[in-house]
Write a protein that holds these residues in place. Structure first.
Motif, PDB file in Angstrom:
ATOM      1  N   PRO A 102     -16.708  -6.764 -29.385  1.00 57.26           N
ATOM      2  CA  PRO A 102     -15.703  -5.732 -29.670  1.00 57.26           C
ATOM      3  C   PRO A 102     -16.017  -4.351 -29.105  1.00 57.26           C
ATOM      4  O   PRO A 102     -15.206  -3.439 -29.251  1.00 57.26           O
ATOM      5  CB  PRO A 102     -15.713  -5.673 -31.196  1.00 57.26           C
ATOM      6  CG  PRO A 102     -17.119  -5.998 -31.557  1.00 57.26           C
ATOM      7  CD  PRO A 102     -17.557  -7.028 -30.536  1.00 57.26           C
ATOM      8  N   ASN A 103     -17.173  -4.167 -28.451  1.00 54.21           N
ATOM      9  CA  ASN A 103     -17.527  -2.809 -28.025  1.00 54.21           C
ATOM     10  C   ASN A 103     -16.888  -2.456 -26.688  1.00 54.21           C
ATOM     11  O   ASN A 103     -17.535  -2.317 -25.667  1.00 54.21           O
ATOM     12  CB  ASN A 103     -19.042  -2.573 -28.050  1.00 54.21           C
ATOM     13  CG  ASN A 103     -19.840  -3.644 -27.369  1.00 54.21           C
ATOM     14  OD1 ASN A 103     -19.394  -4.761 -27.200  1.00 54.21           O
ATOM     15  ND2 ASN A 103     -21.044  -3.297 -26.973  1.00 54.21           N
ATOM     16  N   THR A 104     -15.567  -2.322 -26.783  1.00 51.40           N
ATOM     17  CA  THR A 104     -14.736  -1.845 -25.682  1.00 51.40           C
ATOM     18  C   THR A 104     -14.261  -0.450 -26.082  1.00 51.40           C
ATOM     19  O   THR A 104     -14.670   0.093 -27.095  1.00 51.40           O
ATOM     20  CB  THR A 104     -13.540  -2.804 -25.486  1.00 51.40           C
ATOM     21  OG1 THR A 104     -12.884  -3.005 -26.742  1.00 51.40           O
ATOM     22  CG2 THR A 104     -14.009  -4.142 -24.939  1.00 51.40           C
ATOM     23  N   PHE A 105     -13.384   0.133 -25.275  1.00 43.13           N
ATOM     24  CA  PHE A 105     -12.864   1.453 -25.628  1.00 43.13           C
ATOM     25  C   PHE A 105     -11.352   1.386 -25.652  1.00 43.13           C
ATOM     26  O   PHE A 105     -10.744   1.178 -24.600  1.00 43.13           O
ATOM     27  CB  PHE A 105     -13.333   2.521 -24.641  1.00 43.13           C
ATOM     28  CG  PHE A 105     -12.889   3.891 -25.053  1.00 43.13           C
ATOM     29  CD1 PHE A 105     -13.517   4.545 -26.099  1.00 43.13           C
ATOM     30  CD2 PHE A 105     -11.816   4.506 -24.425  1.00 43.13           C
ATOM     31  CE1 PHE A 105     -13.084   5.796 -26.497  1.00 43.13           C
ATOM     32  CE2 PHE A 105     -11.383   5.752 -24.821  1.00 43.13           C
ATOM     33  CZ  PHE A 105     -12.018   6.397 -25.856  1.00 43.13           C
ATOM     34  N   PRO A 106     -10.755   1.525 -26.810  1.00 40.15           N
ATOM     35  CA  PRO A 106     -11.380   1.744 -28.109  1.00 40.15           C
ATOM     36  C   PRO A 106     -12.002   0.449 -28.637  1.00 40.15           C
ATOM     37  O   PRO A 106     -11.589  -0.643 -28.250  1.00 40.15           O
ATOM     38  CB  PRO A 106     -10.225   2.202 -28.999  1.00 40.15           C
ATOM     39  CG  PRO A 106      -9.004   1.597 -28.376  1.00 40.15           C
ATOM     40  CD  PRO A 106      -9.285   1.527 -26.903  1.00 40.15           C
ATOM     41  N   PRO A 107     -12.972   0.567 -29.554  1.00 33.81           N
ATOM     42  CA  PRO A 107     -13.590  -0.629 -30.125  1.00 33.81           C
ATOM     43  C   PRO A 107     -12.559  -1.465 -30.880  1.00 33.81           C
ATOM     44  O   PRO A 107     -11.677  -0.922 -31.535  1.00 33.81           O
ATOM     45  CB  PRO A 107     -14.634  -0.075 -31.099  1.00 33.81           C
ATOM     46  CG  PRO A 107     -14.847   1.338 -30.695  1.00 33.81           C
ATOM     47  CD  PRO A 107     -13.568   1.802 -30.076  1.00 33.81           C
ATOM     48  N   ALA A 108     -12.681  -2.771 -30.801  1.00 30.48           N
ATOM     49  CA  ALA A 108     -11.737  -3.688 -31.440  1.00 30.48           C
ATOM     50  C   ALA A 108     -12.051  -3.800 -32.939  1.00 30.48           C
ATOM     51  O   ALA A 108     -12.692  -4.744 -33.389  1.00 30.48           O
ATOM     52  CB  ALA A 108     -11.791  -5.049 -30.771  1.00 30.48           C
ATOM     53  N   VAL A 109     -11.594  -2.808 -33.702  1.00 31.81           N
ATOM     54  CA  VAL A 109     -11.869  -2.752 -35.143  1.00 31.81           C
ATOM     55  C   VAL A 109     -10.604  -2.851 -35.990  1.00 31.81           C
ATOM     56  O   VAL A 109     -10.666  -2.710 -37.205  1.00 31.81           O
ATOM     57  CB  VAL A 109     -12.665  -1.471 -35.512  1.00 31.81           C
ATOM     58  CG1 VAL A 109     -14.056  -1.506 -34.922  1.00 31.81           C
ATOM     59  CG2 VAL A 109     -11.911  -0.221 -35.089  1.00 31.81           C
ATOM     60  N   THR A 110      -9.452  -3.113 -35.349  1.00 34.42           N
ATOM     61  CA  THR A 110      -8.199  -3.313 -36.081  1.00 34.42           C
ATOM     62  C   THR A 110      -7.513  -4.553 -35.527  1.00 34.42           C
ATOM     63  O   THR A 110      -7.779  -4.985 -34.403  1.00 34.42           O
ATOM     64  CB  THR A 110      -7.239  -2.123 -35.926  1.00 34.42           C
ATOM     65  OG1 THR A 110      -6.790  -2.059 -34.560  1.00 34.42           O
ATOM     66  CG2 THR A 110      -7.899  -0.808 -36.324  1.00 34.42           C
ATOM     67  N   THR A 111      -6.599  -5.109 -36.316  1.00 29.56           N
ATOM     68  CA  THR A 111      -5.865  -6.273 -35.830  1.00 29.56           C
ATOM     69  C   THR A 111      -4.995  -5.910 -34.628  1.00 29.56           C
ATOM     70  O   THR A 111      -4.821  -6.724 -33.726  1.00 29.56           O
ATOM     71  CB  THR A 111      -5.017  -6.894 -36.948  1.00 29.56           C
ATOM     72  OG1 THR A 111      -4.194  -5.884 -37.518  1.00 29.56           O
ATOM     73  CG2 THR A 111      -5.889  -7.521 -38.012  1.00 29.56           C
ATOM     74  N   GLN A 112      -4.463  -4.701 -34.590  1.00 23.38           N
ATOM     75  CA  GLN A 112      -3.645  -4.279 -33.461  1.00 23.38           C
ATOM     76  C   GLN A 112      -4.470  -4.246 -32.168  1.00 23.38           C
ATOM     77  O   GLN A 112      -4.029  -4.724 -31.128  1.00 23.38           O
ATOM     78  CB  GLN A 112      -3.022  -2.904 -33.705  1.00 23.38           C
ATOM     79  CG  GLN A 112      -2.144  -2.437 -32.551  1.00 23.38           C
ATOM     80  CD  GLN A 112      -0.994  -3.385 -32.255  1.00 23.38           C
ATOM     81  OE1 GLN A 112      -0.252  -3.748 -33.155  1.00 23.38           O
ATOM     82  NE2 GLN A 112      -0.851  -3.810 -31.014  1.00 23.38           N
ATOM     83  N   LEU A 113      -5.681  -3.712 -32.243  1.00 20.90           N
ATOM     84  CA  LEU A 113      -6.544  -3.669 -31.059  1.00 20.90           C
ATOM     85  C   LEU A 113      -6.956  -5.075 -30.627  1.00 20.90           C
ATOM     86  O   LEU A 113      -7.046  -5.361 -29.430  1.00 20.90           O
ATOM     87  CB  LEU A 113      -7.764  -2.789 -31.307  1.00 20.90           C
ATOM     88  CG  LEU A 113      -7.440  -1.295 -31.449  1.00 20.90           C
ATOM     89  CD1 LEU A 113      -8.622  -0.531 -32.015  1.00 20.90           C
ATOM     90  CD2 LEU A 113      -7.006  -0.708 -30.117  1.00 20.90           C
ATOM     91  N   LEU A 114      -7.174  -5.963 -31.593  1.00 23.55           N
ATOM     92  CA  LEU A 114      -7.466  -7.359 -31.243  1.00 23.55           C
ATOM     93  C   LEU A 114      -6.261  -8.009 -30.574  1.00 23.55           C
ATOM     94  O   LEU A 114      -6.409  -8.722 -29.578  1.00 23.55           O
ATOM     95  CB  LEU A 114      -7.829  -8.159 -32.497  1.00 23.55           C
ATOM     96  CG  LEU A 114      -9.268  -8.115 -32.943  1.00 23.55           C
ATOM     97  CD1 LEU A 114      -9.438  -8.860 -34.260  1.00 23.55           C
ATOM     98  CD2 LEU A 114     -10.195  -8.700 -31.904  1.00 23.55           C
ATOM     99  N   GLU A 115      -5.073  -7.784 -31.119  1.00 22.65           N
ATOM    100  CA  GLU A 115      -3.868  -8.342 -30.508  1.00 22.65           C
ATOM    101  C   GLU A 115      -3.690  -7.845 -29.075  1.00 22.65           C
ATOM    102  O   GLU A 115      -3.254  -8.598 -28.205  1.00 22.65           O
ATOM    103  CB  GLU A 115      -2.632  -8.036 -31.352  1.00 22.65           C
ATOM    104  CG  GLU A 115      -2.550  -8.850 -32.620  1.00 22.65           C
ATOM    105  CD  GLU A 115      -2.558 -10.357 -32.364  1.00 22.65           C
ATOM    106  OE1 GLU A 115      -1.912 -10.844 -31.418  1.00 22.65           O
ATOM    107  OE2 GLU A 115      -3.235 -11.064 -33.130  1.00 22.65           O
ATOM    108  N   ASP A 116      -4.031  -6.582 -28.829  1.00 28.19           N
ATOM    109  CA  ASP A 116      -3.966  -6.051 -27.462  1.00 28.19           C
ATOM    110  C   ASP A 116      -4.870  -6.863 -26.536  1.00 28.19           C
ATOM    111  O   ASP A 116      -4.487  -7.199 -25.418  1.00 28.19           O
ATOM    112  CB  ASP A 116      -4.380  -4.581 -27.424  1.00 28.19           C
ATOM    113  CG  ASP A 116      -3.379  -3.664 -28.118  1.00 28.19           C
ATOM    114  OD1 ASP A 116      -2.235  -4.110 -28.415  1.00 28.19           O
ATOM    115  OD2 ASP A 116      -3.738  -2.494 -28.380  1.00 28.19           O
TER     116      ASP A 116
END
Length: 183
Positions: A102-116
């Protein structure tokens, strides 16, 4: 694992007369695949149901590698790497499935960021994929709403990491380890 194939019906494939490499052995035989899973391997397999048949004569079937810790850097650090380029390289090396950190920018710390990330992979990944959700000191409620069938696990950095991914709150760690429904 999330796969790039979506099936609306039971698909049956029979690979006939191929060299099968598995667990240090090499044998000739057939491989029966139902709904994207190998269900029988070796010998002569006869199928009574309607199956797509592939002539495997002269071909080799070898197990693919699962890489459970990759850093493909998308989104945010695509000048270093991206899902398309790194999954293409993985396939060239025999890796057929990957699990990305998950250490991307932004970090994948929400379901929305994971869905992206899943949307990016659906367009560009050359291999099967899944993504870890990052744990932070302040995303416990979001973690507990994640569908365990959609992600391969949580990633907890307890020493150091980038951005908000260092978890140094002991109470948060204890809550996550106690309640986590997955790796």
């Amino acid at each position: 694992m999330q796969t790039i194939f979506a099936q609306k019906y039971l698909m049956v494939t029979l690979i006939k007369n191929t060299r099968i490499i598995n667990r240090g052995n090499s044998v000739y035989g057939d491989i029966l695949i139902k709904d994207n899973r190998i269900v029988k391997c070796g010998g002569v397999i006869d199928v009574r149901e309607n199956a797509e048949e592939i002539n495997g004569e002269g071909l080799w079937c070898v197990p693919g590698i699962i890489d459970d810790q990759v850093h493909f850097r998308e989104p945010g650090y695509t000048h270093k790497a991206d899902i398309a380029s790194e999954s293409r390289a993985a396939i060239a090396g025999g890796v057929t499935s990957f699990m990305e950190m998950p250490n991307t920018f932004p970090p994948a710390v929400t379901t929305q960021l994971l869905e992206d990330k899943y949307r990016i992979a659906a367009r560009s990944a050359y291999a099967n994929y899944s993504f870890f959700m990052g744990v932070s000191n302040d995303n416990y409620d979001k973690l507990m709403r994640v569908d365990p069938a959609r992600v391969c696990g949580y990633k907890i950095f307890m020493g150091s990491s980038t951005g908000s991914l260092l978890v140094d709150d002991r109470a948060v760690l204890e809550k996550v380890f106690e309640a986590a429904p997955m790796l």
